[in-house]
Design an enzyme around this catalytic site. Structure first.
Site, PDB file in Angstrom:
ATOM      1  N   LYS A  99      61.115  19.018  50.162  1.00  0.00           N
ATOM      2  CA  LYS A  99      62.232  19.983  50.539  1.00  0.00           C
ATOM      3  C   LYS A  99      62.836  19.349  52.136  1.00  0.00           C
ATOM      4  CE  LYS A  99      62.616  24.158  49.685  1.00  0.00           C
ATOM      5  NZ  LYS A  99      62.915  25.101  48.966  1.00  0.00           N
ATOM      6  N   LYS A 104      58.893  13.334  39.877  1.00  0.00           N
ATOM      7  CA  LYS A 104      58.066  14.032  38.608  1.00  0.00           C
ATOM      8  C   LYS A 104      57.670  12.557  38.172  1.00  0.00           C
ATOM      9  CE  LYS A 104      61.255  16.789  37.513  1.00  0.00           C
ATOM     10  NZ  LYS A 104      62.358  17.418  36.520  1.00  0.00           N
ATOM     11  N   LYS A 164      66.995  18.120  44.137  1.00  0.00           N
ATOM     12  CA  LYS A 164      66.408  19.043  43.457  1.00  0.00           C
ATOM     13  C   LYS A 164      67.574  19.831  43.675  1.00  0.00           C
ATOM     14  CE  LYS A 164      63.090  22.520  44.936  1.00  0.00           C
ATOM     15  NZ  LYS A 164      63.051  23.295  45.128  1.00  0.00           N
ATOM     16  N   ASP A 195      88.652  35.235   8.822  1.00  0.00           N
ATOM     17  CA  ASP A 195      88.902  36.616   7.937  1.00  0.00           C
ATOM     18  C   ASP A 195      87.873  36.051   6.197  1.00  0.00           C
ATOM     19  OD1 ASP A 195      90.173  38.597   9.229  1.00  0.00           O
ATOM     20  OD2 ASP A 195      91.852  38.356   8.323  1.00  0.00           O
ATOM     21  N   CYS A 252      91.148  47.371  72.504  1.00  0.00           N
ATOM     22  CA  CYS A 252      92.128  48.602  72.984  1.00  0.00           C
ATOM     23  C   CYS A 252      91.152  49.892  73.618  1.00  0.00           C
ATOM     24  CB  CYS A 252      92.676  49.286  71.724  1.00  0.00           C
ATOM     25  SG  CYS A 252      91.502  50.248  70.443  1.00  0.00           S
ATOM     26  N   CYS A 283      86.657  49.822  64.490  1.00  0.00           N
ATOM     27  CA  CYS A 283      87.624  50.938  65.674  1.00  0.00           C
ATOM     28  C   CYS A 283      88.867  51.939  65.048  1.00  0.00           C
ATOM     29  CB  CYS A 283      88.256  49.880  66.342  1.00  0.00           C
ATOM     30  SG  CYS A 283      90.389  50.713  67.660  1.00  0.00           S
ATOM     31  N   LEU A 285      56.785  24.205  41.745  1.00  0.00           N
ATOM     32  CA  LEU A 285      56.809  22.833  42.120  1.00  0.00           C
ATOM     33  C   LEU A 285      55.599  22.978  43.344  1.00  0.00           C
ATOM     34  CD1 LEU A 285      59.521  20.678  41.406  1.00  0.00           C
ATOM     35  CD2 LEU A 285      57.659  20.206  40.160  1.00  0.00           C
ATOM     36  N   TYR A 301      66.843  19.446  33.922  1.00  0.00           N
ATOM     37  CA  TYR A 301      66.288  18.845  34.047  1.00  0.00           C
ATOM     38  C   TYR A 301      64.346  18.715  33.456  1.00  0.00           C
ATOM     39  CZ  TYR A 301      64.749  22.519  36.860  1.00  0.00           C
ATOM     40  OH  TYR A 301      64.901  24.348  36.935  1.00  0.00           O
ATOM     41  N   GLU A 320      64.674  12.524  41.117  1.00  0.00           N
ATOM     42  CA  GLU A 320      65.932  13.734  40.503  1.00  0.00           C
ATOM     43  C   GLU A 320      66.030  13.892  42.414  1.00  0.00           C
ATOM     44  OE1 GLU A 320      64.393  16.392  37.146  1.00  0.00           O
ATOM     45  OE2 GLU A 320      63.886  14.616  36.753  1.00  0.00           O
ATOM     46  N   CYS A 341      86.156  50.245  71.757  1.00  0.00           N
ATOM     47  CA  CYS A 341      86.579  48.530  70.694  1.00  0.00           C
ATOM     48  C   CYS A 341      86.624  47.541  72.258  1.00  0.00           C
ATOM     49  CB  CYS A 341      87.970  49.336  70.173  1.00  0.00           C
ATOM     50  SG  CYS A 341      88.930  47.635  69.936  1.00  0.00           S
ATOM     51  N   CYS A 392      95.737  49.413  67.268  1.00  0.00           N
ATOM     52  CA  CYS A 392      94.401  47.626  68.110  1.00  0.00           C
ATOM     53  C   CYS A 392      95.524  46.553  67.898  1.00  0.00           C
ATOM     54  CB  CYS A 392      93.342  48.815  67.574  1.00  0.00           C
ATOM     55  SG  CYS A 392      92.696  47.014  67.732  1.00  0.00           S
ATOM     56  N   GLU A 435      91.451  31.966   9.429  1.00  0.00           N
ATOM     57  CA  GLU A 435      89.827  31.351   8.872  1.00  0.00           C
ATOM     58  C   GLU A 435      89.185  32.508   8.828  1.00  0.00           C
ATOM     59  OE1 GLU A 435      87.814  27.661  10.783  1.00  0.00           O
ATOM     60  OE2 GLU A 435      89.684  27.650  11.592  1.00  0.00           O
ATOM     61  N   ASP A 470      70.164  23.562  44.255  1.00  0.00           N
ATOM     62  CA  ASP A 470      69.174  24.971  45.004  1.00  0.00           C
ATOM     63  C   ASP A 470      69.817  26.137  44.492  1.00  0.00           C
ATOM     64  OD1 ASP A 470      67.931  26.889  46.592  1.00  0.00           O
ATOM     65  OD2 ASP A 470      68.922  25.515  48.377  1.00  0.00           O
TER      66      ASP A 470
HETATM   67  S1  IVH Z   1      61.515  20.804  37.480  1.00  0.00           S
HETATM   68  C1  IVH Z   1      57.341  22.421  36.116  1.00  0.00           C
HETATM   69  N1  IVH Z   1      63.416  19.510  38.259  1.00  0.00           N
HETATM   70  O1  IVH Z   1      62.729  23.739  41.632  1.00  0.00           O
HETATM   71  C2  IVH Z   1      58.312  22.115  36.881  1.00  0.00           C
HETATM   72  N2  IVH Z   1      63.014  21.739  39.362  1.00  0.00           N
HETATM   73  O2  IVH Z   1      60.597  25.176  42.928  1.00  0.00           O
HETATM   74  C3  IVH Z   1      59.040  22.293  36.385  1.00  0.00           C
HETATM   75  N3  IVH Z   1      64.729  22.720  40.510  1.00  0.00           N
HETATM   76  O3  IVH Z   1      61.857  26.362  39.375  1.00  0.00           O
HETATM   77  C4  IVH Z   1      60.788  22.150  37.429  1.00  0.00           C
HETATM   78  N4  IVH Z   1      65.501  21.261  40.485  1.00  0.00           N
HETATM   79  O4  IVH Z   1      64.077  25.853  39.915  1.00  0.00           O
HETATM   80  C5  IVH Z   1      63.180  20.650  38.099  1.00  0.00           C
HETATM   81  N5  IVH Z   1      64.916  18.213  39.150  1.00  0.00           N
HETATM   82  C6  IVH Z   1      64.472  19.299  39.020  1.00  0.00           C
HETATM   83  C7  IVH Z   1      64.930  20.709  39.914  1.00  0.00           C
HETATM   84  C8  IVH Z   1      63.893  21.785  40.044  1.00  0.00           C
HETATM   85  C9  IVH Z   1      65.457  21.726  41.051  1.00  0.00           C
HETATM   86  C10 IVH Z   1      64.146  23.573  41.054  1.00  0.00           C
HETATM   87  C11 IVH Z   1      63.594  24.649  39.658  1.00  0.00           C
HETATM   88  C12 IVH Z   1      61.560  24.495  39.972  1.00  0.00           C
HETATM   89  C13 IVH Z   1      61.933  25.217  41.533  1.00  0.00           C
HETATM   90  C14 IVH Z   1      60.386  24.698  41.924  1.00  0.00           C
END
Ligand code: IVH
Length: 704
Positions: free
Chosen positions: A315, A291, A118, A44, A445, A460, A91, A228, A116, A442, A466, A42, A120
């Site tokens: 946070k 949001k 957040k 080729d 020992c 060590c 944010l 998101y 939502e 150490c 040891c 496929e 990390d």
């Molecule tokens: S919205 C204009 N939604 O948090 C805003 N950000 O501290 C667009 N992040 O740079 C971001 N979870 O990397 C949004 N559910 C979520 C998120 C989220 C994690 C991060 C994102 C952003 C940072 C801001």
């Protein structure tokens, strides 16, 4: 007239572009992910069609077309820098629930709020043109980012192409790239085994992974992404929630934890629920994002220079406690690295009691300027291991702190003890006076510590004398990925070591049933289990035996690569550092460690006893290791169908005889292993380039 022609040509031009993209994807899947989704034939056929179209439209010549280059298994060098279509803002953050309540109350009455998690990790911006993923940009400085598309394509949940008629010409999806906890822990475990620096948290691990230039390694680590935010012109939906729902229908990975809230109470309930529930998620989160749902209302609220006014992040506070640093002990690891450990007055943190935390190395202690008697801050944020992040001012004579038993501490440093054994440590000399700075010898020992140039750690050097290093070597030797000897756990090894039964890895093969069975807590059945495990370990293949020997920095993968090149221990023993450096992944430091290992007479004695015991010092049982080198340096293309073996078996045979299996024919191809119904494109190319084609019989004869 001209217009009429171009209208007729249009579908074919589109087809040409689509074919380029499709074939490029296939090359990537074949070479990088090792998971093609198209048969050779496929491929080729499509390549042929693309060549025809390119001849028909010479104005569309592109040196980057798959017709102009062979598929590559290398990620691009460096990353392309691309300006964001819409700046990547951050944010507004708050750690206070009251502030969040205020923010919600100030919004126009009746406004809907989407809550939502957040995530990390690292933000990513995915560009889709005509349904095809064309860019994946990191945030960079917010104005422009790196195009890490090759790495992003390794994430299974991110579609490369969306086959729908109802999608806009262009849209952008933003989200977070994460390394799930499980993957993070496995990666760190592996790095520990290979003595590489550990990642402090999944975010750092994801960031390090996304910057790699080797998409195959990225794929192996297993990144994940949650999306998101959708942006673009003429997008469907009037609310943020609808857009995410649409994205979900298009096949994107959208979190299930999204909720439309209508009141402060609902928002607060969401925060309270996820504050605890997030601990059960497979990925790291550090807060909640709120949001405004309605997009028209979002527009009305607008933006500040750095953040949208229509969103805010709450946070979760990093859990932090102030506690007493009672003493610093020094733990000697399997490889002799001495790690300072903070022994703390126990405190509750994120539901667990913390009484110990690593202080990493001498530089870390100096940076924080801490010593026994200080009150220190202990934190548990995105990390699993609690860490010390600072200290309170040192107590004055009027403000003497007391330990749990009531004895005053803090005015003069308390004696420092070793980790496991207390011997030889109370009198341990220190670099900067009693109990200050790092010990010179150490704690286990008494051997003088050495600091390897360029490393922060003191080590060590008494590898074979040891106690923790001896026991550590044995623990590593019997571990699952090494010799896999069941029943010989840490405690049993410690017991046997103390009883004088085990002093090195070769002693394992001298253990007798009566020796083992008489030891406390071990009945005859467990003893027999251990002996069975020891017997079975004699069949463990050479690559794993090499890993089990515990040569510094020779991890599981490196051992495999070395064993592939040196298929007997005798060959390896005489290899020079220079020769070893020719092996992928082996640098001068590893090469030197290997050479030194074989120069040590004590190691040679142990190896001789292991050989007498019947361990595999040659690769005869592992099919993956080279059986011969007859195909060394040859690039071989497999094409067509075969009678005697499957294609996969032929691939394995090529590799096990030192050859390299490649996907497409080029000037560098040594020969084609040609079966029935060989792809016409490959045949043509082979004829053009004068590449030899051999039958399966001839091939089997060659490797016999
Ligand atoms: S919205 C204009 N939604 O948090 C805003 N950000 O501290 C667009 N992040 O740079 C971001 N979870 O990397 C949004 N559910 C979520 C998120 C989220 C994690 C991060 C994102 C952003 C940072 C801001």
């Amino acid at each position: 007239m001209f217009d009429l022609f171009s209208e007729i040509e249009e579908p074919e031009r589109k087809e040409l572009q689509a074919l380029r993209k499709e074939l490029e994807e296939q090359n990537y899947k074949y070479y990088v992910l090792n998971a093609p989704t198209m048969s050779d034939q496929e491929f080729d056929l499509k390549m042929h069609r693309l060549q025809d179209l390119e001849k028909q439209f010479p104005d569309m010549f592109d040196p980057k077309s798959p017709t102009q280059h062979v598929g590559s298994d290398l990620g691009k060098k460096g990353f392309e820098q691309v300006k964001h279509r819409y700046p990547m803002l951050s944010l507004a953050n708050s750690y206070s629930r009251e502030e969040i309540e205020d923010w919600v109350r100030k919004l126009p009455a009746g406004v809907e709020i989407v809550c939502e998690l957040k995530y990390d990790g690292l933000s990513i911006s995915l560009w889709y043109e005509h349904g095809v993923l064309v860019k994946a940009l990191t945030r960079g400085d917010g104005q422009q980012g790196d195009n890490v598309i090759e790495n992003i394509k390794t994430i299974p949940s991110i579609p490369w192409r969306i086959e729908r008629d109802d999608i806009p010409e262009f849209f952008e999806l933003r989200g977070e790239v994460l390394l799930p906890w499980e993957r993070f822990e496995a990666l760190n475990k592996e790095r520990e085994e290979q003595e590489e620096p550990l990642f402090a948290n999944p975010r750092n691990a994801a960031s390090g992974t996304l910057k790699l230039q080797d998409p195959r390694e990225v794929a192996r680590r297993g990144l994940e992404a949650y999306l998101y935010y959708m942006l673009g012109e003429n997008l469907p939906g009037k609310t943020h929630f609808e857009r995410l729902d649409t994205a979900k229908q298009w096949g994107f990975h959208i979190s299930e934890a999204i909720k439309v809230c209508h009141s402060v109470d609902e928002v607060m309930a969401y925060i309270a629920y996820w504050d605890t529930e997030r601990k059960n998620l497979p990925v790291a989160t550090d807060g909640i994002v709120l949001k405004v749902n309605n997009l028209a209302q979002q527009d009305e609220l607008g933006y500040t220079a750095k953040t949208p006014r229509w969103a805010i992040a709450y946070k979760f506070p990093a859990e932090k406690q102030l506690t007493l640093l009672k003493e610093i002990t020094y733990q000697v690891g399997r490889t002799g690295v001495v790690t300072p450990v903070a022994n703390l007055e126990p405190v509750q943190l994120s539901g667990t009691i913390v009484q110990r935390a690593t202080l990493h190395n001498e530089d870390f202690i100096k940076q924080l300027d801490i010593r026994p008697g200080d009150r220190v801050w202990v934190e548990k944020g995105g990390e699993i291991i609690p860490k010390i992040t600072g200290k309170e001012n040192r107590p004055t004579p009027n403000n003497v702190l007391r330990t749990a038993t009531g004895s005053p501490i803090g005015q003069s440093p308390s004696p420092v003890k070793g980790g496991e054994l207390d011997s030889a440590t109370d009198t341990l000399p220190f670099r900067e006076g009693l109990g200050v700075g790092f010990p010179t010898h150490c704690p286990e020992c008494g051997t003088e510590l050495v600091r390897i140039p360029g490393e922060a750690a003191w080590r060590c050097p008494n590898e074979n004398g040891c106690p923790p290093q001896i026991k550590g070597k044995i623990e590593h030797f019997v571990s699952r990925k090494a010799m896999n000897i069941d029943g010989l756990g840490e405690e049993t090894i410690d017991l046997f070591y103390r009883k004088g039964l085990l002093h090195n890895i070769a002693d394992i093969y001298d253990l007798k049933l009566e020796d083992i069975a008489v030891q406390e807590r071990l009945g005859e059945k467990s003893a027999q289990n251990i002996l069975d495990g020891i017997e079975a370990s004699k069949q463990v293949p050479w690559a794993r035996v090499l890993f089990a020997l515990g040569i510094r920095m020779v991890g599981e993968t490196t051992a495999k690569k070395i064993a592939r090149k040196y298929n007997t221990i005798d060959a390896l023993q005489w290899a020079t550092a220079e020769q070893l450096c020719a092996i992928e992944d082996v640098g001068p430091q590893i090469a030197e460690n290997i050479v030194k290992f074989f120069e040590d007479i004590r190691n040679l004695e142990i190896l001789s006893r292991l050989r007498d015991a019947g361990l595999q010092f040659e690769s005869i049982t592992d099919e993956q290791l080279p059986i011969s080198n007859v195909l060394e340096g040859q690039s071989i293309v497999i094409s067509g169908t075969f009678a005697q073996h499957s294609r996969d078996e032929y691939k394995a045979l090529i590799e096990s005889h030192g050859g390299k299996n490649v996907g497409s024919v080029s000037k560098k191809t040594s020969f084609i292993l040609a079966g029935e119904n060989m792809g016409p494109e490959k045949r043509k190319k082979a004829e053009e380039l004068g590449v030899k084609m051999i039958t399966e019989e001839e091939f089997l004869e060659m490797i016999k």
